[in-house]
Scaffold this motif. Structure first.
Motif, PDB file in Angstrom:
ATOM      1  N   PHE A 286      -0.873  44.454 -21.525  1.00 24.51           N
ATOM      2  CA  PHE A 286      -0.520  45.695 -22.229  1.00 24.51           C
ATOM      3  C   PHE A 286      -0.743  46.908 -21.321  1.00 24.51           C
ATOM      4  N   LYS A 287       0.041  46.951 -20.223  1.00 19.55           N
ATOM      5  CA  LYS A 287      -0.127  48.030 -19.240  1.00 19.55           C
ATOM      6  C   LYS A 287       0.704  49.228 -19.674  1.00 19.55           C
ATOM      7  N   ASP A 288       0.246  49.883 -20.762  1.00 21.06           N
ATOM      8  CA  ASP A 288       1.014  50.966 -21.374  1.00 21.06           C
ATOM      9  C   ASP A 288       0.316  52.308 -21.227  1.00 21.06           C
ATOM     10  N   GLY A 289      -0.577  52.423 -20.251  1.00 20.71           N
ATOM     11  CA  GLY A 289      -1.278  53.695 -20.048  1.00 20.71           C
ATOM     12  C   GLY A 289      -2.626  53.737 -20.725  1.00 20.71           C
ATOM     13  N   ARG A 290      -3.046  52.652 -21.326  1.00 23.74           N
ATOM     14  CA  ARG A 290      -4.325  52.633 -22.033  1.00 23.74           C
ATOM     15  C   ARG A 290      -5.501  52.604 -21.043  1.00 23.74           C
ATOM     16  N   ASP A 291      -6.661  52.983 -21.550  1.00 23.10           N
ATOM     17  CA  ASP A 291      -7.870  52.979 -20.717  1.00 23.10           C
ATOM     18  C   ASP A 291      -8.572  51.617 -20.712  1.00 23.10           C
ATOM     19  N   PHE A 292      -8.423  50.846 -21.810  1.00 21.33           N
ATOM     20  CA  PHE A 292      -9.266  49.658 -21.998  1.00 21.33           C
ATOM     21  C   PHE A 292      -8.566  48.375 -21.559  1.00 21.33           C
ATOM     22  N   PRO A 293      -9.362  47.345 -21.214  1.00 22.37           N
ATOM     23  CA  PRO A 293      -8.786  46.038 -20.863  1.00 22.37           C
ATOM     24  C   PRO A 293      -8.222  45.328 -22.095  1.00 22.37           C
ATOM     25  N   ASP A 294      -7.311  44.364 -21.858  1.00 24.83           N
ATOM     26  CA  ASP A 294      -6.843  43.533 -22.974  1.00 24.83           C
ATOM     27  C   ASP A 294      -7.528  42.163 -22.984  1.00 24.83           C
ATOM     28  N   LEU A 295      -8.450  41.980 -22.078  1.00 23.30           N
ATOM     29  CA  LEU A 295      -9.299  40.779 -22.071  1.00 23.30           C
ATOM     30  C   LEU A 295     -10.680  41.217 -21.610  1.00 23.30           C
ATOM     31  N   ILE A 296     -11.678  40.927 -22.408  1.00 26.45           N
ATOM     32  CA  ILE A 296     -13.047  41.243 -21.987  1.00 26.45           C
ATOM     33  C   ILE A 296     -13.967  40.108 -22.419  1.00 26.45           C
ATOM     34  N   GLU A 297     -14.845  39.727 -21.522  1.00 26.43           N
ATOM     35  CA  GLU A 297     -15.859  38.718 -21.828  1.00 26.43           C
ATOM     36  C   GLU A 297     -17.207  39.326 -21.478  1.00 26.43           C
ATOM     37  N   THR A 298     -18.158  39.181 -22.378  1.00 23.93           N
ATOM     38  CA  THR A 298     -19.478  39.786 -22.157  1.00 23.93           C
ATOM     39  C   THR A 298     -20.571  38.755 -22.439  1.00 23.93           C
ATOM     40  N   PHE A 299     -21.558  38.751 -21.581  1.00 22.71           N
ATOM     41  CA  PHE A 299     -22.706  37.837 -21.707  1.00 22.71           C
ATOM     42  C   PHE A 299     -23.916  38.706 -22.033  1.00 22.71           C
ATOM     43  N   TYR A 300     -24.519  38.431 -23.175  1.00 25.35           N
ATOM     44  CA  TYR A 300     -25.671  39.231 -23.626  1.00 25.35           C
ATOM     45  C   TYR A 300     -26.949  38.401 -23.562  1.00 25.35           C
ATOM     46  N   ASN A 312      -9.541  38.393 -26.355  1.00 25.39           N
ATOM     47  CA  ASN A 312      -8.368  38.209 -25.499  1.00 25.39           C
ATOM     48  C   ASN A 312      -7.136  38.563 -26.322  1.00 25.39           C
ATOM     49  N   LEU A 313      -6.405  39.572 -25.878  1.00 26.00           N
ATOM     50  CA  LEU A 313      -5.196  39.989 -26.606  1.00 26.00           C
ATOM     51  C   LEU A 313      -3.957  39.264 -26.097  1.00 26.00           C
ATOM     52  N   ASN A 314      -4.160  38.146 -25.417  1.00 28.99           N
ATOM     53  CA  ASN A 314      -3.039  37.392 -24.844  1.00 28.99           C
ATOM     54  C   ASN A 314      -3.066  35.928 -25.266  1.00 28.99           C
ATOM     55  N   ASN A 315      -3.683  35.664 -26.404  1.00 24.83           N
ATOM     56  CA  ASN A 315      -3.703  34.313 -26.953  1.00 24.83           C
ATOM     57  C   ASN A 315      -4.094  34.417 -28.422  1.00 24.83           C
ATOM     58  N   ASP A 316      -3.547  33.500 -29.227  1.00 29.82           N
ATOM     59  CA  ASP A 316      -3.714  33.596 -30.668  1.00 29.82           C
ATOM     60  C   ASP A 316      -4.864  32.712 -31.166  1.00 29.82           C
ATOM     61  N   GLY A 317      -6.043  32.855 -30.594  1.00 28.48           N
ATOM     62  CA  GLY A 317      -7.150  31.928 -30.913  1.00 28.48           C
ATOM     63  C   GLY A 317      -7.849  32.189 -32.227  1.00 28.48           C
ATOM     64  N   GLY A 318      -7.663  33.371 -32.829  1.00 29.92           N
ATOM     65  CA  GLY A 318      -8.345  33.677 -34.093  1.00 29.92           C
ATOM     66  C   GLY A 318      -9.793  34.082 -33.857  1.00 29.92           C
ATOM     67  N   GLU A 319     -10.575  33.944 -34.933  1.00 27.06           N
ATOM     68  CA  GLU A 319     -11.957  34.441 -34.934  1.00 27.06           C
ATOM     69  C   GLU A 319     -12.917  33.261 -35.027  1.00 27.06           C
ATOM     70  N   PHE A 320     -13.952  33.261 -34.197  1.00 29.65           N
ATOM     71  CA  PHE A 320     -14.816  32.088 -34.066  1.00 29.65           C
ATOM     72  C   PHE A 320     -16.232  32.515 -33.700  1.00 29.65           C
ATOM     73  N   ILE A 321     -17.220  31.928 -34.375  1.00 27.56           N
ATOM     74  CA  ILE A 321     -18.610  32.059 -33.904  1.00 27.56           C
ATOM     75  C   ILE A 321     -19.242  30.672 -33.954  1.00 27.56           C
ATOM     76  N   GLY A 322     -19.850  30.242 -32.857  1.00 27.77           N
ATOM     77  CA  GLY A 322     -20.539  28.949 -32.811  1.00 27.77           C
ATOM     78  C   GLY A 322     -22.017  29.152 -32.528  1.00 27.77           C
ATOM     79  N   PHE A 323     -22.851  28.544 -33.363  1.00 32.33           N
ATOM     80  CA  PHE A 323     -24.308  28.577 -33.171  1.00 32.33           C
ATOM     81  C   PHE A 323     -24.704  27.169 -32.732  1.00 32.33           C
ATOM     82  N   TYR A 324     -25.212  27.047 -31.505  1.00 28.92           N
ATOM     83  CA  TYR A 324     -25.481  25.728 -30.936  1.00 28.92           C
ATOM     84  C   TYR A 324     -26.981  25.490 -30.902  1.00 28.92           C
ATOM     85  N   GLY A 325     -27.477  24.664 -31.839  1.00 29.82           N
ATOM     86  CA  GLY A 325     -28.915  24.439 -31.958  1.00 29.82           C
ATOM     87  C   GLY A 325     -29.333  23.080 -31.432  1.00 29.82           C
ATOM     88  N   THR A 326     -30.649  22.890 -31.376  1.00 27.65           N
ATOM     89  CA  THR A 326     -31.178  21.622 -30.859  1.00 27.65           C
ATOM     90  C   THR A 326     -31.019  20.484 -31.862  1.00 27.65           C
TER      91      THR A 326
END
Ligand SMILES: NC(=O)c1ccc[n+]([C@@H]2O[C@H](COP(=O)([O-])OP(=O)(O)OC[C@H]3O[C@@H](n4cnc5c(N)ncnc54)[C@H](O)[C@@H]3O)[C@@H](O)[C@H]2O)c1
Length: 454
Positions: A286-300, A312-326
């Motif tokens: 989406f290189k339309d003059g915007r300031d922000f990326p169309d894909l961002i990954e962050t590690f907290y 990611n604005l370039n794939n239709d993956g939907g919304e997901f949260i995974g909690f990975y426990g022992t």
């Protein structure tokens, strides 16, 4: 391998019995709005509210408000005149009072609370004026445009003793309530790793909204829109696609990360900002003059777990949260929640002893089984099951979030997603953007209440 007795299958069988994680029928959860207002609300208890900002979200809220008992919209405010009409339609009241100037709403004594659904850079000053006018506030997410704004808003709400709800509505969703119940039960064991994403693949998903044909400097109060942002000539792209620009929004961080973080904070009972963040990504399509990326990954990094977020604005993956426990894994995917237990019963080693001679393997297995006797027939534990939950058709977490807020206005008991909670999750989106734009680790300095380079 066919003659080898040490197959994985054999060992599972040899062990204390297979953990048959059978799949249960999906449970459809019930909306909470009914419990938020268990009795019919007396007319004298009706809460009168006004919406400041009646664009996409403001109108969604107005429609949702018709399903919340005991509230009434008495006025709407927007800088773009056609949105007065859209708001009156949404609230099904052609006579609702309309204005461009929110201060006339704050002056009204019959307005108990306001809904702030403006662009993010406008939240703070409207919020502070509303507090000073004695109104309770439902403010859309992300609460703040800057870290400084957020702390000023927390302080103002406290000083004026206001009830505040921030608008990441998943915090009131019955799906997330179930997720929290499972998390708190300990069935997941210890959770050190949480991954979440929200991907969409369309111009609308990337905020390339159409410009309405009547938009002009006559129908829009352009200077009021700019407020404290840099002065510039009328530009409808900036007005309608403001999420793309750092002057008014926070890109994917403020639009979507904040929802994911709010869900994660709610389920895990976290109410502090992340310790630090690292981001990567780019503007690929989406290189339309915007300031922000169309894909961002962050590690907290949080004190007790690590979170990875992606939009990611370039794939239709939907919304997901995974909690990975022992001891188990919990996945929230769009409108469903699945809990899958893990087999944590003791098992004999079944891999590394492939490299042992048969006599040593036999010796090891004999000893292992002597030390781990199988339970008596009547002492076998019932196997854990996969649990699966879904939202009912037509469910609206926005209705439940509003109902929780208006309940708090009545009872004066704060909601979970109050100004402190909203500030902490908004800091998460500021950390992500700081790390992305500065190409450095973003560290939360709690003593100075600011983000610094790591
Ligand atoms: N919780 C959610 O799921 C959700 C969904 C969408 C948007 N939002 C949030 O809602 C807010 C609004 O987003 P939107 O999509 O509705 O944007 P929008 O551009 O459609 O609407 C914003 C409206 O605010 C009005 N406005 C701005 N400053 C104003 C002022 N000083 N006085 C009166 N009106 C003013 C504008 O005229 C505009 O019509 C944002 O903070 C956004 O992040 C939340």
């Amino acid at each position: 391998m066919s003659n080898n007795p040490l197959t994985r299958r054999k060992f599972i069988h040899l062990g204390t019995g297979a953990l048959a994680a059978t799949s249960a029928a999906k449970v459809v959860l019930q909306p909470r709005v009914l419990s938020a207002s268990p009795r019919p609300v007396a007319p004298s208890d009706t809460i009168r509210f006004a919406s400041i900002g009646t664009g996409i979200r403001g109108c969604e809220h107005l429609e949702a408000s018709l399903r919340v008992p005991g509230i009434e919209c008495v006025a709407v405010c927007d800088l773009y005149d056609s949105r007065h009409i859209a708001a009156a339609e949404a609230v099904n009241n052609p006579n609702v009072a309309v204005t461009r100037d929110y201060r006339t709403i704050l002056d009204r004594k019959d307005v108990d609370s306001v809904l702030i659904a403006t662009m993010d850079h406008q939240h703070r000053h409207i919020f502070e004026d509303a507090c000073a006018a004695g109104k309770d506030i439902y403010c859309e997410k992300p609460m703040s445009h800057t870290v400084e704004d957020g702390f000023a808003m927390v302080e103002t709400a406290r000083r004026h003793n206001r009830m505040v709800a921030i608008g990441s509505q998943r915090v009131s969703s019955v799906l997330y309530a179930k997720a929290k119940e499972i998390y708190d039960s300990g069935k997941l064991g210890e959770v050190f790793c949480i991954n979440a994403y929200w991907d969409r693949n369309s111009p609308s998903g990337a905020w390339v909204y159409p410009i309405p044909p009547d938009a002009s400097e006559t129908t829009i109060d352009w200077n009021a829109f700019l407020y404290n942002a840099p002065k510039r000539a009328y530009d409808p792209v900036r007005f309608f696609r403001w999420r793309c620009f750092t002057d008014y929004g926070e890109g994917l961080g403020g639009d979507l990360f904040v929802h994911l973080l709010s869900g994660i904070h709610f389920v895990t009972g976290t109410n502090t900002p992340a310790l630090r963040a690292q981001s990567t990504g780019g503007l690929y399509h989406f290189k339309d003059g915007r300031d922000f990326p169309d894909l961002i990954e962050t590690f907290y990094d949080y004190p007790n777990f690590r979170v990875t977020l992606r939009c990611n604005l370039n794939n239709d993956g939907g919304e997901f949260i995974g909690f990975y426990g022992t001891q188990g894994t919990m996945i929230i995917k769009d409108a469903t929640l699945t809990y899958s237990p893990q087999n944590t019963r003791p098992q004999p080693e079944d891999y590394s002893i492939f490299g042992w001679p048969k006599s040593l393997r036999d010796q090891y297995l004999k000893q292992w089984h002597a030390e781990h006797p199988e339970p008596e027939a009547l002492n076998w534990e019932v196997d854990s099951e996969v649990e699966s939950y879904a939202l009912p058709h037509g469910y609206s977490d926005t209705v439940d979030h509003q109902a929780n807020f208006y309940n708090a206005v009545r009872t004066r008991k704060p909601v979970v997603e109050n100004e402190v909670f909203g500030n902490n999750t908004a800091i998460g989106c500021h950390l992500a953007n700081f790390a992305y734009f500065n190409k450095s680790i973003a560290v939360w300095d709690d003593s100075q209440k600011k983000i610094v380079k790591g």
